[in-house]
Design a protein around this motif. Structure first.
Motif, PDB file in Angstrom:
ATOM      1  N   VAL A 139       0.841  -1.196   0.000  1.00 22.58           N
ATOM      2  CA  VAL A 139       0.000   0.000   0.000  1.00 22.58           C
ATOM      3  C   VAL A 139       0.874   1.244   0.000  1.00 22.58           C
ATOM      4  N   THR A 140       0.310   2.322  -0.521  1.00 20.18           N
ATOM      5  CA  THR A 140       0.993   3.610  -0.451  1.00 20.18           C
ATOM      6  C   THR A 140       0.743   4.206   0.927  1.00 20.18           C
ATOM      7  N   GLN A 141       1.548   5.202   1.280  1.00 18.82           N
ATOM      8  CA  GLN A 141       1.370   5.868   2.569  1.00 18.82           C
ATOM      9  C   GLN A 141       0.008   6.543   2.628  1.00 18.82           C
ATOM     10  N   ALA A 142      -0.445   7.116   1.522  1.00 22.90           N
ATOM     11  CA  ALA A 142      -1.751   7.794   1.492  1.00 22.90           C
ATOM     12  C   ALA A 142      -2.888   6.797   1.739  1.00 22.90           C
ATOM     13  N   THR A 143      -2.810   5.625   1.115  1.00 15.33           N
ATOM     14  CA  THR A 143      -3.837   4.599   1.319  1.00 15.33           C
ATOM     15  C   THR A 143      -3.819   4.117   2.764  1.00 15.33           C
ATOM     16  N   LEU A 144      -2.632   3.916   3.302  1.00 15.42           N
ATOM     17  CA  LEU A 144      -2.515   3.468   4.686  1.00 15.42           C
ATOM     18  C   LEU A 144      -3.095   4.505   5.644  1.00 15.42           C
ATOM     19  N   SER A 145      -2.831   5.774   5.403  1.00 19.77           N
ATOM     20  CA  SER A 145      -3.398   6.842   6.239  1.00 19.77           C
ATOM     21  C   SER A 145      -4.920   6.820   6.197  1.00 19.77           C
ATOM     22  N   ARG A 146      -5.490   6.679   4.999  1.00 16.06           N
ATOM     23  CA  ARG A 146      -6.953   6.620   4.873  1.00 16.06           C
ATOM     24  C   ARG A 146      -7.510   5.396   5.593  1.00 16.06           C
ATOM     25  N   ASP A 147      -6.842   4.252   5.439  1.00 19.48           N
ATOM     26  CA  ASP A 147      -7.307   3.031   6.102  1.00 19.48           C
ATOM     27  C   ASP A 147      -7.298   3.191   7.621  1.00 19.48           C
ATOM     28  N   LEU A 148      -6.233   3.778   8.162  1.00 17.45           N
ATOM     29  CA  LEU A 148      -6.161   3.985   9.607  1.00 17.45           C
ATOM     30  C   LEU A 148      -7.279   4.895  10.081  1.00 17.45           C
ATOM     31  N   LEU A 149      -7.567   5.928   9.319  1.00 10.61           N
ATOM     32  CA  LEU A 149      -8.669   6.835   9.647  1.00 10.61           C
ATOM     33  C   LEU A 149     -10.008   6.093   9.571  1.00 10.61           C
ATOM     34  N   ASP A 150     -10.203   5.303   8.509  1.00 11.65           N
ATOM     35  CA  ASP A 150     -11.459   4.573   8.312  1.00 11.65           C
ATOM     36  C   ASP A 150     -11.741   3.561   9.421  1.00 11.65           C
ATOM     37  N   ILE A 151     -10.705   2.930   9.949  1.00  4.15           N
ATOM     38  CA  ILE A 151     -10.935   1.932  11.006  1.00  4.15           C
ATOM     39  C   ILE A 151     -10.928   2.552  12.403  1.00  4.15           C
ATOM     40  N   GLY A 152     -10.714   3.862  12.474  1.00  2.00           N
ATOM     41  CA  GLY A 152     -10.748   4.541  13.768  1.00  2.00           C
ATOM     42  C   GLY A 152      -9.506   4.294  14.604  1.00  2.00           C
ATOM     43  N   ALA A 153      -8.374   4.125  13.956  1.00  2.00           N
ATOM     44  CA  ALA A 153      -7.128   3.893  14.684  1.00  2.00           C
ATOM     45  C   ALA A 153      -6.656   5.202  15.320  1.00  2.00           C
ATOM     46  N   VAL A 154      -6.130   5.085  16.517  1.00  2.00           N
ATOM     47  CA  VAL A 154      -5.540   6.212  17.223  1.00  2.00           C
ATOM     48  C   VAL A 154      -4.247   5.750  17.859  1.00  2.00           C
ATOM     49  N   LYS A 155      -3.416   6.715  18.228  1.00  2.00           N
ATOM     50  CA  LYS A 155      -2.186   6.381  18.942  1.00  2.00           C
ATOM     51  C   LYS A 155      -2.409   6.610  20.427  1.00  2.00           C
ATOM     52  N   ILE A 156      -1.968   5.656  21.211  1.00  2.00           N
ATOM     53  CA  ILE A 156      -2.027   5.764  22.666  1.00  2.00           C
ATOM     54  C   ILE A 156      -0.655   5.416  23.229  1.00  2.00           C
ATOM     55  N   ARG A 157      -0.439   5.756  24.481  1.00  2.00           N
ATOM     56  CA  ARG A 157       0.800   5.379  25.147  1.00  2.00           C
ATOM     57  C   ARG A 157       0.613   3.988  25.731  1.00  2.00           C
ATOM     58  N   ALA A 158       1.402   3.057  25.257  1.00  2.00           N
ATOM     59  CA  ALA A 158       1.341   1.671  25.725  1.00  2.00           C
ATOM     60  C   ALA A 158       2.070   1.531  27.062  1.00  2.00           C
ATOM     61  N   ALA A 159       1.924   0.379  27.683  1.00  2.00           N
ATOM     62  CA  ALA A 159       2.597   0.113  28.952  1.00  2.00           C
ATOM     63  C   ALA A 159       4.110   0.268  28.813  1.00  2.00           C
ATOM     64  N   SER A 160       4.632   0.028  27.614  1.00  2.00           N
ATOM     65  CA  SER A 160       6.067   0.169  27.354  1.00  2.00           C
ATOM     66  C   SER A 160       6.518   1.631  27.335  1.00  2.00           C
ATOM     67  N   GLY A 161       5.544   2.568  27.309  1.00  2.00           N
ATOM     68  CA  GLY A 161       5.864   3.982  27.237  1.00  2.00           C
ATOM     69  C   GLY A 161       5.883   4.509  25.811  1.00  2.00           C
ATOM     70  N   GLN A 162       5.846   3.610  24.829  1.00  2.00           N
ATOM     71  CA  GLN A 162       5.858   3.990  23.416  1.00  2.00           C
ATOM     72  C   GLN A 162       4.463   4.401  22.958  1.00  2.00           C
TER      73      GLN A 162
END
Length: 162
Positions: A42-65
């Protein structure tokens, strides 16, 4: 009134959701490598749209990342108060208030996610929310309660809520 049909996930989007729910994926580049390993390019643009479409968000994991996750994985078997407290700790960068409005700042793309958790918590002091990309307004029932409401969210983020 016209009925709308909710969009369905593509097979690629379903795979992306499984990948980010099953491992700590920190970047789109890392996700693209994992998709390549599955034979999906996939292209970066397609991946960005897919992440938006599935409601992906970034959170701080237990590892701190900071890692990607989906709303579905966050909502699994968690009560609304505990979920809101966790999301405030993970997503709330700052909060301030003016009049009846608390202004909350989050990472890019996370404001609507936090607003949904606030609305789902059914707090009698909250009339509702309006969210953009990284900022949300929370309307207090008290005409002068914005600053106090902002402090309540900051308290939740620090683990000192009542």
């Amino acid at each position: 009134m016209a009925a709308t049909i909710p969009p369905t996930k593509t097979a690629r989007q379903a795979l992306i959701a499984r990948l980010i729910e099953g491992a700590e994926i920190r970047s789109q580049a890392e996700l693209a490598v994992r998709l390549d390993a599955e034979g999906i390019h996939v292209t970066q643009a397609t991946l960005s749209r897919d992440l938006l479409d599935i409601g992906a968000v970034k959170i701080r994991a237990a590892s701190g990342q900071l890692v990607y996750t989906t709303q579905a994985s966050l909502e699994a078997s968690e009560d609304t108060g505990a979920r809101l407290t966790r999301l405030c700790a993970e997503l709330l960068h700052s909060a301030d208030g003016s009049g009846a409005i608390a202004v909350l700042r989050t990472p890019a793309g996370a404001a609507q996610f936090l607003a949904t958790a606030i609305d789902g918590h059914d707090d009698p002091e909250v009339v509702g929310t309006v969210a953009g990309d990284d900022t949300l307004f929370v309307l207090s029932r008290d005409p002068a309660g914005g600053l106090a409401l902002a402090q309540r969210f900051l308290d939740r983020a620090s683990g000192h809520h009542s």
